[in-house]
Design a protein around this motif. Structure first.
Motif, PDB file in Angstrom:
ATOM      1  N   LYS A 170     153.652  -6.937  46.938  1.00 42.27           N
ATOM      2  CA  LYS A 170     153.175  -9.159  46.916  1.00 42.27           C
ATOM      3  C   LYS A 170     153.151  -9.440  45.420  1.00 42.27           C
ATOM      4  O   LYS A 170     153.368 -11.007  45.605  1.00 42.27           O
ATOM      5  N   GLN A 171     153.610  -8.568  44.437  1.00 45.61           N
ATOM      6  CA  GLN A 171     152.946  -9.073  42.676  1.00 45.61           C
ATOM      7  C   GLN A 171     154.434  -7.825  42.313  1.00 45.61           C
ATOM      8  O   GLN A 171     154.304  -6.798  42.043  1.00 45.61           O
ATOM      9  N   SER A 185     144.805 -21.419  41.372  1.00 46.12           N
ATOM     10  CA  SER A 185     145.942 -20.092  40.453  1.00 46.12           C
ATOM     11  C   SER A 185     146.194 -20.097  38.738  1.00 46.12           C
ATOM     12  O   SER A 185     145.693 -21.159  38.972  1.00 46.12           O
ATOM     13  N   THR A 192     158.658 -12.502  38.011  1.00 42.28           N
ATOM     14  CA  THR A 192     158.590 -12.140  36.710  1.00 42.28           C
ATOM     15  C   THR A 192     159.923 -12.151  36.399  1.00 42.28           C
ATOM     16  O   THR A 192     160.622 -11.424  36.386  1.00 42.28           O
ATOM     17  N   GLU A 210     141.946 -14.558  41.484  1.00 39.03           N
ATOM     18  CA  GLU A 210     143.303 -14.745  40.846  1.00 39.03           C
ATOM     19  C   GLU A 210     143.134 -14.393  39.499  1.00 39.03           C
ATOM     20  O   GLU A 210     141.392 -14.551  38.407  1.00 39.03           O
ATOM     21  N   ALA A 268     156.436 -18.336  44.419  1.00 36.27           N
ATOM     22  CA  ALA A 268     156.477 -17.688  43.174  1.00 36.27           C
ATOM     23  C   ALA A 268     157.063 -18.453  41.971  1.00 36.27           C
ATOM     24  O   ALA A 268     158.243 -18.852  42.464  1.00 36.27           O
ATOM     25  N   SER A 285     155.117  -7.106  37.523  1.00 36.80           N
ATOM     26  CA  SER A 285     154.700  -7.304  36.592  1.00 36.80           C
ATOM     27  C   SER A 285     154.859  -6.402  35.273  1.00 36.80           C
ATOM     28  O   SER A 285     155.985  -5.538  35.546  1.00 36.80           O
ATOM     29  N   SER A 324     158.313 -13.122  47.578  1.00 36.44           N
ATOM     30  CA  SER A 324     156.662 -12.663  46.874  1.00 36.44           C
ATOM     31  C   SER A 324     156.047 -13.298  45.274  1.00 36.44           C
ATOM     32  O   SER A 324     154.669 -12.930  45.529  1.00 36.44           O
ATOM     33  N   SER A 325     157.047 -12.573  44.426  1.00 34.09           N
ATOM     34  CA  SER A 325     156.434 -12.684  43.259  1.00 34.09           C
ATOM     35  C   SER A 325     158.079 -12.618  42.057  1.00 34.09           C
ATOM     36  O   SER A 325     159.187 -12.371  43.329  1.00 34.09           O
ATOM     37  N   PHE A 360     145.667  -8.394  42.802  1.00 31.84           N
ATOM     38  CA  PHE A 360     146.649  -8.949  42.199  1.00 31.84           C
ATOM     39  C   PHE A 360     146.435  -7.321  40.896  1.00 31.84           C
ATOM     40  O   PHE A 360     145.833  -6.635  40.918  1.00 31.84           O
ATOM     41  N   ASP A 420     151.068 -19.672  42.906  1.00 32.92           N
ATOM     42  CA  ASP A 420     151.249 -19.873  41.163  1.00 32.92           C
ATOM     43  C   ASP A 420     151.968 -20.565  40.629  1.00 32.92           C
ATOM     44  O   ASP A 420     152.077 -21.697  41.204  1.00 32.92           O
TER      45      ASP A 420
END
Length: 763
Positions: free
Chosen positions: A277-278, A104, A237, A58, A186, A280, A234-235, A325, A150
């Protein structure tokens, strides 16, 4: 106006008024540089960093100890890494043993003191850092929510995505509660607005001041139950405007902060892969970064020329294995962690001139006896382990660099630059002299100390100056194209130097040798080489040569025009004029042959032939401008037709050549494409494995290629740093390739760059 004057002085207009364009300034652009690191257990790669740990579980971006970097949970514990110095193992005190493997993180860079929030299956921890590079756990909040996947911090509390739902840990009361028991995978927090979001298999929830305000359904693909969001989350932001970005298996969703409306982005909008998956957000540009199973991508949201970028394999990432990540919170830097290492992708301001100087630094290892040679790497991905040797096209690759360096000398004359050109031209001369026959060129050669080469036909040199040397016979038309491309620019830029006379002699010998041998390149064997054929018997009359009918007709007329125009030798001028008259008479019609030099049929579209077309075009036009006998409408019609067939390739080579010849069908978009192609050429020329065939945003050409294969070519041309092509004779539509055991030579880039500079396309 200045640009037009420069172009006019170089004689660049033909076939009518020049298109509407102006030379482009070499303004700084953002070049993405990858700093790659391998984990301790992995085999090291030269030039990459080596890390003391074996896994990162992580991480998050944190400005700490006067630097910006990332806090990691590793097999060694808590580690801080800036990418500029060795990783620091951070001792942690004041709490029970934290399970870093299941931890996390949430990093708080807003607080006056950098803070890290950590959660495992037992508790939530608040960590503060001292100047002694140690961490103290100042708050511990036990919970019974199981695994935490998360975290985010909303200013007063920590939101958690747990196996029991969405949880919240209050720092003041040191208590933790479950806010919603539905699936939670998430979370995302807006510190400024005290708003938080959670998402999972069922819903995306909105919380205000810790209370659930609203939720929206998530599509369930198994039960075919629809929802506002595309699938299991999954994610999450947030960008600077409070918009929520949501990663799902099939698309990326955006919840507008102003009205709560949700939008969908998939391959139709440019998303290159499924199974996000993520996600940002870059805080400076607001670009969206995200990772899939084995790759990363970036969406500039309309701000960059390449709106979408795709990163797969070791050209940019540590490997092509499972990603762990991604974080883009640090200024101008994004980190992508995978199973075997990590990559820090750093934006730097470059100019094309700076890129040219960079390529010059790696050029020496590609040089052998002054020739540009292929570079096989002894060790995987290690450019310094280059082992170069003879290749079939030493003359062709060297010729491109001759032209580049001659034009550089013209623009920036110096003794060092003159010496560099002299070395390269000396290599071209070597390929002439080594055969012992005036006008016959070798494919390659080796000296007495080098290993005896394998493959092809090799001969002992009969030239006493090269006793013990071997040279490779059966020179092809490719080699002749290269030699005849190199000599005229030397004649144009090197007047008053010994190089001028040398280039003149080499050109006269080569062309007259072919003409006196009835349009064949006769080898030392007494027979013509396999591809050294320009005689009407084959070119017009042999079905096996139908592919070359237009191409080879144009090539030989180009060589004849150069000899007739540049040579001061009257007998050679007469030979050239008589040969031209013979080949363009009513029987042979070579001038009409060349009209259709480029074959359009997809099953015979030959990208190598594009190179073998544009180089002699350039030689032809430069001679024709000075000699009315060759300045015909058929020549320019041929060039225009070929240009329209290759224009959509956005090739810096063909754009610089066509514009440099004064092509009338060129506009500002073409000049922009020239810059685009040069700027997107990879900084590293190692042929790293790349794979684009499984991308969702790539649409395939249904037509069969020259090899009879279908489904292997893209309809659009990808940026150069995403595709395997490193030379202009390669297929720019190829999607996959590379082995990391060879390196492309910089001459392929330097040639169009300096050609563009010489002709005022780049200022």
């Amino acid at each position: 106006v200045v640009v037009v004057v420069v172009v006019g002085l170089l004689g660049c207009a033909f076939g009518g008024v020049n298109g509407e364009w102006v030379g482009a300034m070499d303004t700084p652009y953002r070049e993405l540089i990858s700093h790659r690191f391998t984990f301790k257990s992995q085999s090291p790669i030269a030039g990459w960093g080596e890390l003391p740990f074996n896994a990162v579980y992580e991480g998050c971006g944190l400005s700490l100890f006067g630097a910006s970097g990332w806090m990691f949970a590793t097999d060694l514990g808590l580690v801080y890494f800036t990418g500029l110095t060795e990783p620091s193992i951070i001792p942690v005190s004041g709490a029970p043993q934290i399970n870093w493997m299941e931890a996390s993180f949430a990093c708080d860079n807003v607080a006056s003191t950098a803070t890290l929030y950590v959660a495992d299956s037992n508790a939530v921890y608040q960590l503060l850092f001292g100047s002694d590079h140690k961490a103290d756990v100042v708050v511990t909040i036990p919970h019974t929510f199981g695994n935490v996947v998360d975290l985010c911090f909303d200013g007063v509390s920590v939101f958690m995505a747990t196996e029991k739902g969405t949880g919240r840990a209050m720092l003041a009361g040191k208590s933790a509660t479950i806010l919603d028991s539905r699936s939670s995978k998430a979370v995302a927090c807006d510190v400024n607005k005290n708003i938080a979001f959670s998402g999972g298999d069922d819903t995306v929830n909105t919380y205000v001041s810790g209370s659930l305000r609203r939720w929206e359904w998530v599509t369930n693909l198994t039960s075919a139950s629809g929802g506002v969001y595309d699938g299991s989350v999954s994610s999450l932001t947030l960008d600077n405007d409070g918009n929520l970005w949501v990663g799902t298996p099939t698309a990326i969703n955006l919840r507008n902060a102003t009205d709560g409306m949700v939008y969908r982005f998939d391959y139709m909008q440019g998303v290159p892969m499924n199974n996000t998956k993520q996600v940002s957000i870059d805080p400076d540009t607001q670009a969206l970064w995200f990772i899939g199973e084995v790759a990363a991508a970036r969406w500039s949201r309309g701000k960059d020329v390449d709106n979408w970028r795709y990163f797969h394999g070791q050209r940019f990432l540590a490997d092509s294995s499972t990603t762990v990540f991604i974080d883009s919170s640090q200024q101008n830097r994004t980190i992508v962690v995978s199973q075997t290492g990590l990559a820090i992708l750093e934006w730097q301001w470059w100019t094309l001139y700076q890129k040219a100087l960079h390529y010059e630094t790696i050029l020496d290892r590609h040089m052998r006896h002054g020739m540009v040679s292929d570079c096989t790497l002894k060790y995987y991905g290690n450019g310094s382990s280059c082992v170069n040797g003879p290749s079939d096209n030493n003359g062709l690759w060297t010729s491109l660099l001759v032209v580049a360096e001659a034009y550089r000398y013209h623009l920036f004359p110096s003794e060092d630059q003159l010496s560099r050109v002299q070395t390269l031209l000396g290599a071209m001369k070597l390929l002439n002299d080594i055969t012992g026959i005036k006008g016959l060129i070798a494919r390659s050669c080796v000296d007495a100390k080098e290993p005896i080469p394998q493959g092809g036909v090799w001969h002992n040199s009969s030239n006493p100056d090269y006793k013990g040397w071997l040279w490779k016979g059966d020179a092809s038309s490719d080699e002749v194209v290269g030699h005849m491309f190199a000599y005229p620019p030397i004649l144009k830029t090197m007047k008053g130097t010994p190089l001028y006379d040398e280039a003149m002699s080499l050109m006269e010998n080569l062309v007259s040798y072919i003409l006196k041998n009835h349009y064949y390149l006769i080898d030392v064997t007494g027979n013509h080489t396999e591809w050294g054929v320009w005689n009407p018997k084959e070119i017009n009359g042999d079905r096996d040569w139908s592919d070359e009918r237009g191409l080879n007709a144009m090539q030989i007329l180009s060589y004849i025009s150069a000899l007739a125009t540049y040579s001061p030798n009257e007998s050679l001028k007469t030979l050239a004029k008589n040969s031209y008259a013979e080949l363009t008479n009513a029987t042979n019609q070579y001038d009409e042959n060349m009209l259709n030099s480029k074959i359009e049929s997809p099953d015979d579209d030959n990208y190598s032939d594009d190179e073998l077309t544009f180089l002699p075009y350039y030689t032809f036009v430069n001679a024709a401008r000075q000699n009315a006998a060759f300045n015909t409408s058929l020549l320019y019609a041929s060039i225009d037709r070929t240009w329209e067939n290759v224009r959509n390739l956005k090739s810096a080579a063909w754009i610089s050549m066509y514009a440099g010849m004064g092509g009338q069908n060129i506009n500002q978009e073409d000049i922009d494409n020239l810059l685009w192609n040069l700027r997107t050429w990879p900084v590293e020329l190692i042929a790293w494995p790349v794979k684009n065939s499984d991308r969702r945003d790539v649409f395939l050409n249904a037509e069969a290629d020259r090899g009879g294969n279908t489904g292997g070519d893209s309809l659009r041309v990808l940026p150069a740093y995403e595709r395997p092509q490193l030379r202009w004779n390669g297929n720019p539509h190829d999607l996959d390739g590379g082995s990391a055991f060879n390196e492309g030579d910089p001459g392929a880039w330097l040639w169009p760059y300096w050609t563009a500079r010489y002709h005022g396309l780049i200022i």
